[in-house]
Design an enzyme around this catalytic site. Sequence first.
Site, PDB file in Angstrom:
ATOM      1  N   ARG A 167       4.993 -38.997  76.706  1.00  0.00           N
ATOM      2  CA  ARG A 167       5.678 -40.165  77.313  1.00  0.00           C
ATOM      3  C   ARG A 167       6.517 -39.716  78.506  1.00  0.00           C
ATOM      4  O   ARG A 167       7.590 -40.267  78.758  1.00  0.00           O
ATOM      5  CB  ARG A 167       6.577 -40.831  76.275  1.00  0.00           C
ATOM      6  N   LYS A 199      11.214 -39.809  81.403  1.00  0.00           N
ATOM      7  CA  LYS A 199      10.920 -39.746  79.964  1.00  0.00           C
ATOM      8  C   LYS A 199      10.963 -41.173  79.428  1.00  0.00           C
ATOM      9  O   LYS A 199      11.967 -41.864  79.612  1.00  0.00           O
ATOM     10  CB  LYS A 199      11.989 -38.869  79.288  1.00  0.00           C
ATOM     11  N   GLY A 250       4.402 -44.179  74.094  1.00  0.00           N
ATOM     12  CA  GLY A 250       4.776 -43.644  75.415  1.00  0.00           C
ATOM     13  C   GLY A 250       6.135 -44.110  75.914  1.00  0.00           C
ATOM     14  O   GLY A 250       6.521 -43.833  77.040  1.00  0.00           O
ATOM     15  N   ARG A 301      15.034 -36.933  83.991  1.00  0.00           N
ATOM     16  CA  ARG A 301      15.558 -35.634  83.561  1.00  0.00           C
ATOM     17  C   ARG A 301      15.289 -34.599  84.643  1.00  0.00           C
ATOM     18  O   ARG A 301      14.262 -34.631  85.301  1.00  0.00           O
ATOM     19  CB  ARG A 301      14.838 -35.261  82.266  1.00  0.00           C
ATOM     20  N   ARG A 330       7.457 -24.415  78.536  1.00  0.00           N
ATOM     21  CA  ARG A 330       7.939 -24.170  77.180  1.00  0.00           C
ATOM     22  C   ARG A 330       7.212 -22.979  76.575  1.00  0.00           C
ATOM     23  O   ARG A 330       6.150 -22.590  77.080  1.00  0.00           O
ATOM     24  CB  ARG A 330       7.645 -25.409  76.318  1.00  0.00           C
ATOM     25  N   ASP A 375       7.859 -25.990  71.112  1.00  0.00           N
ATOM     26  CA  ASP A 375       7.699 -26.827  72.306  1.00  0.00           C
ATOM     27  C   ASP A 375       9.053 -27.248  72.859  1.00  0.00           C
ATOM     28  O   ASP A 375       9.133 -27.766  73.972  1.00  0.00           O
ATOM     29  CB  ASP A 375       6.850 -28.079  71.999  1.00  0.00           C
ATOM     30  N   ASN A 376      10.113 -27.026  72.093  1.00  0.00           N
ATOM     31  CA  ASN A 376      11.457 -27.338  72.577  1.00  0.00           C
ATOM     32  C   ASN A 376      12.235 -26.073  72.935  1.00  0.00           C
ATOM     33  O   ASN A 376      13.455 -26.117  73.080  1.00  0.00           O
ATOM     34  CB  ASN A 376      12.225 -28.159  71.542  1.00  0.00           C
ATOM     35  N   ASP A 428      15.556 -31.300  75.182  1.00  0.00           N
ATOM     36  CA  ASP A 428      15.233 -32.292  74.166  1.00  0.00           C
ATOM     37  C   ASP A 428      16.361 -32.550  73.188  1.00  0.00           C
ATOM     38  O   ASP A 428      16.480 -31.921  72.135  1.00  0.00           O
ATOM     39  CB  ASP A 428      13.932 -31.926  73.417  1.00  0.00           C
TER      40      ASP A 428
HETATM   41  P1  AMP Z   1      10.014 -34.416  70.850  1.00  0.00           P
HETATM   42  O1  AMP Z   1      10.307 -34.636  69.405  1.00  0.00           O
HETATM   43  O2  AMP Z   1      10.722 -35.373  71.780  1.00  0.00           O
HETATM   44  O3  AMP Z   1      10.138 -32.994  71.267  1.00  0.00           O
HETATM   45  O4  AMP Z   1       8.457 -34.825  71.028  1.00  0.00           O
HETATM   46  C1  AMP Z   1       7.429 -34.163  70.373  1.00  0.00           C
HETATM   47  C2  AMP Z   1       6.114 -34.643  70.915  1.00  0.00           C
HETATM   48  O5  AMP Z   1       5.915 -36.021  70.622  1.00  0.00           O
HETATM   49  C3  AMP Z   1       5.944 -34.513  72.408  1.00  0.00           C
HETATM   50  O6  AMP Z   1       4.605 -34.208  72.650  1.00  0.00           O
HETATM   51  C4  AMP Z   1       6.305 -35.885  72.911  1.00  0.00           C
HETATM   52  O7  AMP Z   1       5.727 -36.176  74.172  1.00  0.00           O
HETATM   53  C5  AMP Z   1       5.692 -36.758  71.813  1.00  0.00           C
HETATM   54  N1  AMP Z   1       6.331 -38.074  71.703  1.00  0.00           N
HETATM   55  C6  AMP Z   1       7.545 -38.364  71.180  1.00  0.00           C
HETATM   56  N2  AMP Z   1       7.787 -39.691  71.219  1.00  0.00           N
HETATM   57  C7  AMP Z   1       6.706 -40.270  71.782  1.00  0.00           C
HETATM   58  C8  AMP Z   1       6.328 -41.623  72.084  1.00  0.00           C
HETATM   59  N3  AMP Z   1       7.130 -42.651  71.825  1.00  0.00           N
HETATM   60  N4  AMP Z   1       5.112 -41.817  72.663  1.00  0.00           N
HETATM   61  C9  AMP Z   1       4.290 -40.787  72.928  1.00  0.00           C
HETATM   62  N5  AMP Z   1       4.580 -39.510  72.652  1.00  0.00           N
HETATM   63  C10 AMP Z   1       5.767 -39.242  72.077  1.00  0.00           C
HETATM   64 MG    MG Z   2      10.059 -31.981  72.841  1.00  0.00          MG
END
Ligand code: AMP
Ligand code: MG
Length: 487
Positions: A98, A118, A131, A181, A188, A257-258, A267
């Site tokens: 997203r 974001k 997204g 952001r 990452r 990934d973070n 994040d």
């Molecule tokens: P995060 O927990 O923010 O680090 O996200 C982990 C993964 O989930 C990443 O690949 C984000 O892009 C994806 N993600 C989180 N929320 C959404 C959303 N609402 N729509 C699409 N992808 C998401």
């Molecule tokens: Mg993340």
Amino acid sequence: MDKNKEVISEIGWNLKKSYTKLPNILFSELKPDFINNPRVIKVNNKLAAELGLDFSKLTESQISNLFAGNELPPLSRPFSQSYAGHQFGHFTILGDGRAHMLGEQMAPDGHIYDIQFKGSGKTPFSRGADGKAALGPMLREYLISEAMYYLNIPTTRSLAVIETGEKVYREVALKGAILTRVAKSHIRFGTFQFLAAHKDYESMSQLLDYSIERHFQINKITTNKALGFIEAVMARQIDLIIHWMRVGFIHGVMNTDNSTISGETIDYGPCAFMDQYDFKTVFSSIDAQGRYAFGNQPSIIQWNLVRLAECLLPLIDNQEKEAIKKAQASINKFGDIFNHKWKAMMLSKLGIETESVDDEELINTLLSWMQEKNADYTNTFCHLMDLDHANDEIYEDQKFSEWKHHWQERTKKYQLDTIMKNINPVMIPRNHLVEEALSEAETNHRFDKFENLLTLLSTPYIQTNLREEFVKTPKKSENKYQTFCGT
Ligand code: AMP
Ligand code: MG
């Protein structure tokens, strides 16, 4: 030139194309969703100035359209990044589900900065999700990332928040929002993991060169390039985690990934600051096992570094056994470097410049006492700095008094004030204050508490006449706090 174009040309956009020169597997070019009725909530003009940007000549509607992604800056070719990651220990292919990168802004300081939306719509990496992002979590990221910046902790930053006027559906319908952001980069550990999963070592070699050029001085990486890189990233991450431990920050979702190559905090989902000191503090509702508890953060970052090193093995040595041996030798340096730096940080919290033999005990006795008595982490150091608000009766405790006497003897020769006041914050984004400000913003569309908190958090070390409500330990009732992986 028509008026509109003239205004846009005066903003100062200087977007470079750099990441998208890397192999195509690393990104996907696409535009953010069009937003019908965007409304700007917050713009960070100070950060804009640092980036060489000036939005002051834009109307509110132009600013809203810009940060909604409706009117893209000149030369912007938005893209989303591919990456993978270990989430709570399990490997997954992820990617920006997203997020849309507008490009890399060349700032007056000579560095390039990623500018990314974001919550700006679906991408090929959305995996069935919408997204989108909700207003509360985006304002939370804005507030905490800026607080981290002013605490002198490496972090991504927040340039703007707009409301989309759309509803996003989580458990309930929420107000939609987009955060802009800014980061030194969004590379990452998981970006390398993505290429390793595809066994694409040609692309990895290019990503390695790109990362070194963007984040490290090449001439400082003298040994084997991949090994030098791992050690350089390790040094950045150690410094980062030590900063977190210094202020009582719990990231909450330290998936690979973070974890960034740049060493910036990224994040701000279920993160929170600890009030009462407890090594095992966990706030995140999804972290039932306490994997990402306060005191686990050093061992988790080491675990993440091992995952990064595994990806790079073929670039370390053609012989796998040799590569593993070399990578292990690098990662094994973690413990000593971490312990040394952690001790130095804790000692500076106590005003001690140079270590002596008994100092480790001095630190540990204080930490055990805080743990046993549930003493407030921030305010215990404020008490040692003689700040009025921290003269709680808890510090009349016999054990603490003995410790304090010992500490006073030990630090007689130091200029305590100058050492301690730049290390120990007075003002942190305490959870109950953050929630109160966000709830006012989300529910009542009132932003005065948010703005006031943001202002106070921009001078976390120097505070005169600070009202007690902002620095006192929350009452037990305000204290049963849980964060949700707010999206
Ligand atoms: P995060 O927990 O923010 O680090 O996200 C982990 C993964 O989930 C990443 O690949 C984000 O892009 C994806 N993600 C989180 N929320 C959404 C959303 N609402 N729509 C699409 N992808 C998401
Ligand atoms: Mg993340």
